[in-house]
Write a protein that holds these residues in place. Structure first.
Motif, short mmCIF file in Angstrom:
data_model
loop_
_atom_site.label_atom_id
_atom_site.label_comp_id
_atom_site.label_asym_id
_atom_site.label_seq_id
_atom_site.Cartn_x
_atom_site.Cartn_y
_atom_site.Cartn_z
N ASP B 239 0.84 -1.20 0.00
CA ASP B 239 0.00 0.00 0.00
C ASP B 239 0.87 1.24 0.00
OD1 ASP B 239 -2.20 -1.59 0.08
OD2 ASP B 239 -2.42 -1.49 2.28
N ALA B 240 1.87 1.26 0.88
CA ALA B 240 2.75 2.42 0.97
C ALA B 240 3.45 2.65 -0.35
CB ALA B 240 3.78 2.19 2.08
N GLN B 241 3.93 1.56 -0.95
CA GLN B 241 4.62 1.65 -2.23
C GLN B 241 3.71 2.31 -3.28
OE1 GLN B 241 6.47 -2.13 -2.46
NE2 GLN B 241 7.84 -1.59 -4.12
N ASN B 242 2.43 1.85 -3.31
CA ASN B 242 1.48 2.38 -4.28
C ASN B 242 1.14 3.84 -4.00
OD1 ASN B 242 1.31 0.09 -5.78
ND2 ASN B 242 -0.38 -0.77 -4.57
N GLU B 243 0.86 4.14 -2.72
CA GLU B 243 0.49 5.52 -2.38
C GLU B 243 1.61 6.48 -2.74
OE1 GLU B 243 -2.40 4.49 1.46
OE2 GLU B 243 -0.51 5.57 1.77
N ILE B 244 2.83 6.14 -2.35
CA ILE B 244 3.96 7.03 -2.64
C ILE B 244 4.17 7.15 -4.14
CG2 ILE B 244 6.45 7.37 -2.37
CD1 ILE B 244 6.15 5.79 0.31
N GLY B 245 4.06 5.99 -4.80
CA GLY B 245 4.26 5.97 -6.25
C GLY B 245 3.31 6.92 -6.96
N TYR B 246 1.98 6.80 -6.68
CA TYR B 246 1.01 7.66 -7.37
C TYR B 246 1.18 9.12 -6.97
CZ TYR B 246 -1.15 3.60 -9.40
OH TYR B 246 -1.35 2.49 -10.12
N PHE B 247 1.52 9.34 -5.69
CA PHE B 247 1.72 10.72 -5.22
C PHE B 247 2.88 11.38 -5.96
CE2 PHE B 247 3.81 13.72 -2.36
CZ PHE B 247 2.74 14.55 -2.05
N LEU B 248 3.99 10.64 -6.10
CA LEU B 248 5.16 11.22 -6.78
C LEU B 248 4.92 11.40 -8.27
CD1 LEU B 248 8.42 9.74 -5.20
CD2 LEU B 248 7.58 12.09 -5.13
N LEU B 249 4.19 10.43 -8.87
CA LEU B 249 3.86 10.57 -10.29
C LEU B 249 3.10 11.87 -10.50
CD1 LEU B 249 2.81 6.96 -11.36
CD2 LEU B 249 4.82 8.23 -12.12
N GLY B 250 2.14 12.13 -9.58
CA GLY B 250 1.34 13.35 -9.68
C GLY B 250 2.22 14.58 -9.51
N LYS B 253 4.19 15.20 -12.44
CA LYS B 253 3.34 15.36 -13.64
C LYS B 253 3.64 14.30 -14.70
CE LYS B 253 2.48 20.25 -12.96
NZ LYS B 253 3.10 20.24 -11.60
N ILE B 254 3.68 13.04 -14.26
CA ILE B 254 3.88 11.92 -15.19
C ILE B 254 2.60 11.10 -15.17
CG2 ILE B 254 5.23 9.82 -15.66
CD1 ILE B 254 7.52 11.27 -14.04
N THR B 255 2.05 10.82 -16.37
CA THR B 255 0.78 10.09 -16.42
C THR B 255 1.00 8.58 -16.60
OG1 THR B 255 0.72 10.74 -18.74
CG2 THR B 255 -0.71 11.96 -17.22
N ASP B 256 2.06 8.24 -17.30
CA ASP B 256 2.31 6.82 -17.57
C ASP B 256 3.28 6.25 -16.51
OD1 ASP B 256 2.83 4.34 -18.51
OD2 ASP B 256 3.71 4.98 -20.43
N PRO B 257 2.79 5.34 -15.66
CA PRO B 257 3.68 4.82 -14.60
C PRO B 257 4.93 4.17 -15.15
CG PRO B 257 1.40 4.15 -14.24
CD PRO B 257 1.45 4.77 -15.59
N ALA B 258 4.88 3.69 -16.41
CA ALA B 258 6.06 3.06 -16.99
C ALA B 258 7.17 4.07 -17.23
CB ALA B 258 5.69 2.37 -18.31
N LYS B 259 6.82 5.36 -17.26
CA LYS B 259 7.83 6.37 -17.53
C LYS B 259 8.28 7.10 -16.26
CE LYS B 259 6.72 7.23 -22.34
NZ LYS B 259 5.61 7.80 -23.13
N ALA B 260 7.99 6.51 -15.12
CA ALA B 260 8.33 7.15 -13.85
C ALA B 260 9.81 7.46 -13.78
CB ALA B 260 7.93 6.24 -12.70
N ASP B 261 10.16 8.64 -13.20
CA ASP B 261 11.57 9.01 -13.06
C ASP B 261 12.12 8.65 -11.69
OD1 ASP B 261 10.15 10.82 -11.66
OD2 ASP B 261 10.98 12.61 -12.63
N PHE B 262 11.51 7.64 -11.07
CA PHE B 262 12.01 7.18 -9.77
C PHE B 262 11.62 5.69 -9.62
CE2 PHE B 262 7.73 8.73 -9.40
CZ PHE B 262 7.09 7.73 -8.68
N THR B 263 12.26 5.02 -8.71
CA THR B 263 11.88 3.65 -8.39
C THR B 263 11.70 3.52 -6.89
OG1 THR B 263 14.21 3.08 -8.33
CG2 THR B 263 13.02 2.45 -10.31
N ILE B 264 10.72 2.71 -6.49
CA ILE B 264 10.52 2.45 -5.07
C ILE B 264 10.78 0.97 -4.82
CG2 ILE B 264 8.92 2.61 -3.13
CD1 ILE B 264 7.30 4.59 -4.83
N MET B 265 11.77 0.70 -4.01
CA MET B 265 12.12 -0.70 -3.72
C MET B 265 11.97 -0.94 -2.24
SD MET B 265 15.50 -1.39 -5.93
CE MET B 265 16.42 -0.21 -5.02
#
Lengths: 224, 407
Positions: B239-250, B253-265
């Motif tokens: 859940d934390a991984q997802n919440e942080i992921g979508y928050f940072l994408l927003g 300003k990245i719409t496609d998660p595949a193009k994210a400029d960060f990784t959460i491990m």
């Protein structure tokens, strides 16, 4: 005690049939001392094996103690050998590197007799054959005559109905052979049934009855 | 004849033929020995990895700048500049992210450090106070970096114990002393407790300074090299991984998660993979040693067959004296089981020795488990029965006259 009726034995090996015994019938009563004689190849060894329940005949019936044992299976025959027959072999057949005492105790172990009882009986028998000072000797440390005396003690351990001796003096020096035969004579006097195979006339003379076998048939059966 | 007597007699027989017994058991000794050694080393390293997960924090997430790559592979630090302190602060203050406890923005780089006459190239990590709790760093003496140090661009440093040893000598009292990092003076305010570890990111060989000082006065950057996040519990990691992921994408300003400029491990993800690899490796080696056990078993069968032939006369005699098939089978089976079992015990000791030796020489962990020992014993007994069966049957089937005639 022993009743043999028309016993025949044919060996078949590689498709070749060899007739060892053709038709042998005789009876032995309790307390008899019988010598079975014959030249080599006469079938006397085969007869001995059948008498000793080491082998079964291909025809005829063998009653030991009123029980027909010609049709028994391996394990039943093992019980017969263990309880009713005492073997004395030409080449002694003691367990190598095993003490005289342990050798005498072995048949009783197969009968499930307790260790203490076995030991007591074995010591008593070794004393009877004059080896009370050799009980802890390994079988290979004993002379031929001594080894055969251990074998006789072993043969007596289960108080068998008959004692079967196959050329008991064949591998023993003459003086010791005499001692062995004296033991057999003593056993006979005690009332035991002894059947002995031999090809030596003077050994056979110790017996009270001689059966001569030739080409698988009994040719002579005389009391001495 | 009672089993106990048969066992006793078998021991005597085996002792009479020491050479043959030894050679027959050798295969089993080697087989069981290597099985025990391998299992304990395998389990030991797995155990060590689990301990490492615990020490890293089972609910630790690391956000790294850069595109999603295959698991565990990171680009060189500093090559990505997409994560900032502002990112960290907004994750911390976000109302949509509810599954996290604390956030620790970090920046690490190696600098030349001078203390007295000693000069060393050491990892310097710019931190917030949260760093200590998230990474389970404890203070041995002095204090850790405080929020005030961060706010005031304080020139203070906390040293790892290995760094202290390298710069001042083992156990030296260093609180209050001054060191020069990249020619700038820092006052030492604390020393951390040894955490254990080695290699490039050794927490014991690190100097911690306030992140603000690091960014503005040492490195001259406005980004961070990673953000560590502690989730509320190991259960809410995803859940934390997802919440942080979508928050940072927003935020980026990245719409496609595949193009994210960060990784959460999550640390446990990586370590799970490692322990899985070790597990596969152990299984593979286990398979190879199973083959050596098979060969050992065939060796036992071979020796037992030779024994049966050698003792044909004895078997015949025993049968003539009243031994039944079952007794003969038991006698030979007991002999082969004793061979394999004793071989198994020696092999086990041998294996334990090897695993202890290896763990000492290679500083490799080894764990002896009761299960592996019981397993090895069971297997060696079973080998005795399986490979002793055929020779025992052969012995029992011998006809007494044939056997007695045999010279």
């Amino acid at each position: 005690m022993i009743k043999m009726r028309h016993i025949g034995k044919t060996y078949a090996q590689d498709g070749v049939k060899t007739v060892a015994l053709k038709d042998v019938s005789f009876e032995v009563s309790s307390g008899e001392f019988v010598a079975i004689m014959g030249p080599s190849g006469s079938g006397k060894s085969t007869l001995m094996h059948i008498l000793g329940a080491l082998d079964t005949p291909t025809s005829g019936q063998y009653f030991l103690d009123n029980e027909d044992i010609s049709k028994l299976d391996d394990d039943q025959l093992a019980d017969i050998r263990n309880q009713k027959i005492g073997f004395v072999f030409q080449s002694f057949n003691l367990l190598p590197r095993t003490t005289a005492l342990k050798n005498v105790m072995l048949p009783m172990a197969y009968a499930g007799i307790s260790e203490g009882e076995r030991r007591a009986k074995a010591l008593q028998l070794l004393d009877e054959v004059g080896l009370s000072d050799r009980t802890e000797h390994l079988s290979n440390q004993l002379s031929g005559g001594q080894q055969q005396r251990v074998a006789i003690a072993r043969a007596l351990s289960m108080d068998p109905k008959i004692i079967l001796a196959d050329e008991p003096t064949g591998n023993i020096a003459t003086t010791q052979a005499k001692e062995i035969m004296e033991i057999f004579s003593k056993l006979h006097r005690q009332g035991r049934t002894i059947i002995m195979i031999t090809h030596e006339e003077d050994i056979a003379r110790h017996a009270k009855r001689v059966i001569v076998i030739r080409d698988g048939l009994i040719t002579e059966d005389k009391k001495l | 004849m009672k089993l106990l007597e048969i066992v006793k007699e078998s021991f005597i027989t085996l002792r009479l033929n020491k050479m043959r017994t030894g050679l027959a058991a050798l295969g089993i000794i080697i087989g069981i020995g290597s099985v025990i050694a391998l299992i304990s080393i395998g389990q030991g390293s797995q155990f060590a990895i689990e301990t490492q997960i615990q020490s890293l924090g089972a609910n630790l997430l690391t956000i790294n700048p850069g595109a999603v790559r295959s698991a565990g592979v990171r680009e060189a630090p500093g090559s990505n500049t997409t994560l900032t302190l502002a990112d960290a602060m907004s994750i911390k203050n976000s109302t949509t992210i509810t599954t996290i406890n604390s956030v620790s923005p970090e920046f690490s780089r190696r600098f030349q450090v001078i203390a007295g006459g000693n000069n060393s190239n050491t990892q310097i990590t710019g931190v917030y106070p949260e760093y200590a709790t998230i990474h389970k760093i404890t203070i041995d003496s002095g204090s850790f970096i405080t929020l005030r140090d961060v706010d005031s661009l304080g020139r203070v440093a906390v040293l790892g114990p290995t760094t202290v040893t390298n710069l001042f000598g083992e156990g030296a009292a260093v609180i209050g002393q001054t060191i020069k990092i990249n020619k700038q003076s820092f006052r030492i305010i604390g020393v951390t407790k040894a955490k254990g570890g080695s290699g490039f990111n050794n927490p014991d060989d690190t100097i911690y300074i306030p992140l603000s000082t690091m960014q503005k006065q040492l490195a001259g950057v406005d980004y961070v090299s990673s953000i560590a996040v502690e989730a509320k519990s190991p259960d809410v990691m995803t859940d934390a991984q997802n919440e942080i992921g979508y928050f940072l994408l927003g935020r980026h300003k990245i719409t496609d998660p595949a193009k994210a400029d960060f990784t959460i491990m999550s640390q446990s993800d990586i370590l799970n993979t490692v322990s899985q690899v070790i597990g596969t490796f152990t299984t593979l080696l286990g398979g190879i040693t199973a083959i050596s056990l098979l060969v050992g078993g065939i060796g036992i069968m071979n020796i037992m067959l030779v024994t049966v032939t050698e003792r044909t006369r004895e078997i015949g005699l025993r049968k003539a004296l009243g031994a039944k098939k079952f007794t003969i089978i038991t006698q030979f089976l007991v002999e082969s089981v004793i061979l394999t079992f004793v071989g198994g015990i020696i092999g086990m000791l041998f294996g334990i020795g090897i695993s202890l030796l290896l763990s000492k020489i290679l500083s490799f962990p080894s764990a002896l488990s009761l299960v592996s020992i019981i397993l090895a014993m069971g297997v060696s007994g079973l080998i005795g029965i399986i490979f002793g069966w055929y020779p025992a049957q052969r012995a029992a089937r011998l006809q007494p006259i044939e056997a007695l005639r045999w010279e």
